[in-house]
Design a protein around this motif. Structure first.
Motif, PDB file in Angstrom:
ATOM      1  N   PRO A  30      -4.970  19.546   1.037  1.00  0.00           N
ATOM      2  CA  PRO A  30      -3.846  19.338   0.106  1.00  0.00           C
ATOM      3  C   PRO A  30      -2.547  18.911   0.801  1.00  0.00           C
ATOM      4  O   PRO A  30      -1.824  18.050   0.297  1.00  0.00           O
ATOM      5  CB  PRO A  30      -3.694  20.701  -0.571  1.00  0.00           C
ATOM      6  N   GLU A  31      -2.256  19.487   1.955  1.00  0.00           N
ATOM      7  CA  GLU A  31      -1.007  19.146   2.647  1.00  0.00           C
ATOM      8  C   GLU A  31      -1.051  17.755   3.295  1.00  0.00           C
ATOM      9  O   GLU A  31      -0.027  17.235   3.727  1.00  0.00           O
ATOM     10  CB  GLU A  31      -0.671  20.211   3.703  1.00  0.00           C
ATOM     11  N   GLU A  32      -2.223  17.127   3.340  1.00  0.00           N
ATOM     12  CA  GLU A  32      -2.360  15.790   3.921  1.00  0.00           C
ATOM     13  C   GLU A  32      -2.312  14.687   2.862  1.00  0.00           C
ATOM     14  O   GLU A  32      -2.323  13.514   3.198  1.00  0.00           O
ATOM     15  CB  GLU A  32      -3.690  15.682   4.678  1.00  0.00           C
ATOM     16  N   ARG A  33      -2.253  15.054   1.623  1.00  0.00           N
ATOM     17  CA  ARG A  33      -2.226  14.060   0.551  1.00  0.00           C
ATOM     18  C   ARG A  33      -0.796  13.534   0.366  1.00  0.00           C
ATOM     19  O   ARG A  33       0.167  14.197   0.730  1.00  0.00           O
ATOM     20  CB  ARG A  33      -2.735  14.671  -0.741  1.00  0.00           C
ATOM     21  N   PRO A  34      -0.669  12.343  -0.215  1.00  0.00           N
ATOM     22  CA  PRO A  34       0.674  11.782  -0.430  1.00  0.00           C
ATOM     23  C   PRO A  34       1.517  12.678  -1.329  1.00  0.00           C
ATOM     24  O   PRO A  34       0.999  13.358  -2.214  1.00  0.00           O
ATOM     25  CB  PRO A  34       0.402  10.451  -1.122  1.00  0.00           C
ATOM     26  N   ARG A  35       2.802  12.647  -1.106  1.00  0.00           N
ATOM     27  CA  ARG A  35       3.758  13.321  -1.979  1.00  0.00           C
ATOM     28  C   ARG A  35       4.108  12.310  -3.059  1.00  0.00           C
ATOM     29  O   ARG A  35       4.902  11.385  -2.847  1.00  0.00           O
ATOM     30  CB  ARG A  35       4.994  13.776  -1.196  1.00  0.00           C
ATOM     31  N   ASP A 157       6.873   3.099   5.138  1.00  0.00           N
ATOM     32  CA  ASP A 157       7.986   2.691   4.273  1.00  0.00           C
ATOM     33  C   ASP A 157       8.317   3.758   3.223  1.00  0.00           C
ATOM     34  O   ASP A 157       9.473   4.118   3.043  1.00  0.00           O
ATOM     35  CB  ASP A 157       7.666   1.368   3.561  1.00  0.00           C
ATOM     36  N   VAL A 158       7.296   4.233   2.535  1.00  0.00           N
ATOM     37  CA  VAL A 158       7.490   5.190   1.453  1.00  0.00           C
ATOM     38  C   VAL A 158       7.767   6.597   1.988  1.00  0.00           C
ATOM     39  O   VAL A 158       8.465   7.382   1.354  1.00  0.00           O
ATOM     40  CB  VAL A 158       6.261   5.205   0.506  1.00  0.00           C
ATOM     41  N   ALA A 159       7.238   6.906   3.171  1.00  0.00           N
ATOM     42  CA  ALA A 159       7.349   8.249   3.769  1.00  0.00           C
ATOM     43  C   ALA A 159       6.750   9.304   2.831  1.00  0.00           C
ATOM     44  O   ALA A 159       7.341  10.348   2.580  1.00  0.00           O
ATOM     45  CB  ALA A 159       8.798   8.576   4.131  1.00  0.00           C
ATOM     46  N   ALA A 160       5.545   8.998   2.325  1.00  0.00           N
ATOM     47  CA  ALA A 160       4.900   9.864   1.345  1.00  0.00           C
ATOM     48  C   ALA A 160       4.117  11.022   1.954  1.00  0.00           C
ATOM     49  O   ALA A 160       3.524  11.801   1.221  1.00  0.00           O
ATOM     50  CB  ALA A 160       3.959   9.024   0.475  1.00  0.00           C
ATOM     51  N   PHE A 161       4.124  11.136   3.269  1.00  0.00           N
ATOM     52  CA  PHE A 161       3.365  12.201   3.920  1.00  0.00           C
ATOM     53  C   PHE A 161       4.297  13.126   4.690  1.00  0.00           C
ATOM     54  O   PHE A 161       5.326  12.694   5.197  1.00  0.00           O
ATOM     55  CB  PHE A 161       2.311  11.597   4.865  1.00  0.00           C
ATOM     56  N   THR A 162       3.897  14.382   4.781  1.00  0.00           N
ATOM     57  CA  THR A 162       4.743  15.363   5.470  1.00  0.00           C
ATOM     58  C   THR A 162       4.492  15.383   6.968  1.00  0.00           C
ATOM     59  O   THR A 162       5.291  15.939   7.716  1.00  0.00           O
ATOM     60  CB  THR A 162       4.516  16.775   4.900  1.00  0.00           C
ATOM     61  N   SER A 163       3.387  14.792   7.414  1.00  0.00           N
ATOM     62  CA  SER A 163       3.123  14.687   8.851  1.00  0.00           C
ATOM     63  C   SER A 163       2.501  13.326   9.138  1.00  0.00           C
ATOM     64  O   SER A 163       1.970  12.670   8.235  1.00  0.00           O
ATOM     65  CB  SER A 163       2.201  15.819   9.320  1.00  0.00           C
TER      66      SER A 163
END
Length: 182
Positions: A30-35, A157-163
């Protein structure tokens, strides 16, 4: 903000599969999925206009209620689909075709070549902005070759991931940090 709208068409199935199979080599945690909230915000700010996020997902017999509620809370309109064949692809194709008659811009979040005819038609419309969002290295070449279409990387570009994801990418020498490889 302008009166014009950006339609953000999210092929959740394709993004999840690409992330799992091609990037991580396993099912994403879950923490690896896009925000997804970051993606919708990006769509709004990139072209400085309201964005309407349509999140297409295939379902069997029951609705993934917690995920659907989370999407609604973030401002998306979930589009849960079932039936024979590639229901998500069919629905996105039909939506893209319906958007042809509207004065709106379109961002497609998918890597799938099945959308080439619709995206090419949308991109050919004078005054319409179109974009692809995903991982460039896994994007169908036919999509990338559509004249006038923009590309936005889901991670960079989007920065949709936390890592940071374990991707291999071309690095501009000015951005090269040898410590990342040591």
């Amino acid at each position: 903000m302008t009166e014009r709208t950006t339609y953000l068409l999210v092929d959740g199935e394709n993004i999840d599969a690409t992330l799992g199979v091609s990037v991580l080599g396993r099912r994403p945690h879950p923490e690896e999925r896009p925000r997804w909230n970051k993606l919708l915000h990006y769509a709004e700010t990139t072209w400085a206009q309201p964005a309407k996020g349509l999140f297409f997902l295939a379902v069997e017999d029951s609705l993934p209620s917690s995920f659907v509620q989370a999407l609604i809370a973030m401002g998306y309109k979930p589009v849960p689909l079932r039936g024979a064949g590639k229901v998500v692809d069919i629905a996105i194709q039909r939506t893209a075709e319906a958007l042809q008659t509207r004065p709106a811009d379109v961002m497609l979040v998918s890597h799938d070549r099945d959308f080439v005819p619709q995206m090419a038609s949308l991109a050919a419309t004078v005054g319409r902005r179109t974009a692809l969002i995903g991982f460039r290295e896994f994007m169908a070449t036919d999509l990338q070759e559509i004249p006038g279409i923009e590309f936005h990387d889901l991670e960079y570009d989007v920065a949709a991931f936390t890592s940071r994801l374990p991707r291999v990418r071309i690095i501009d020498i000015d951005e090269f940090d040898p410590l990342e490889f040591l």
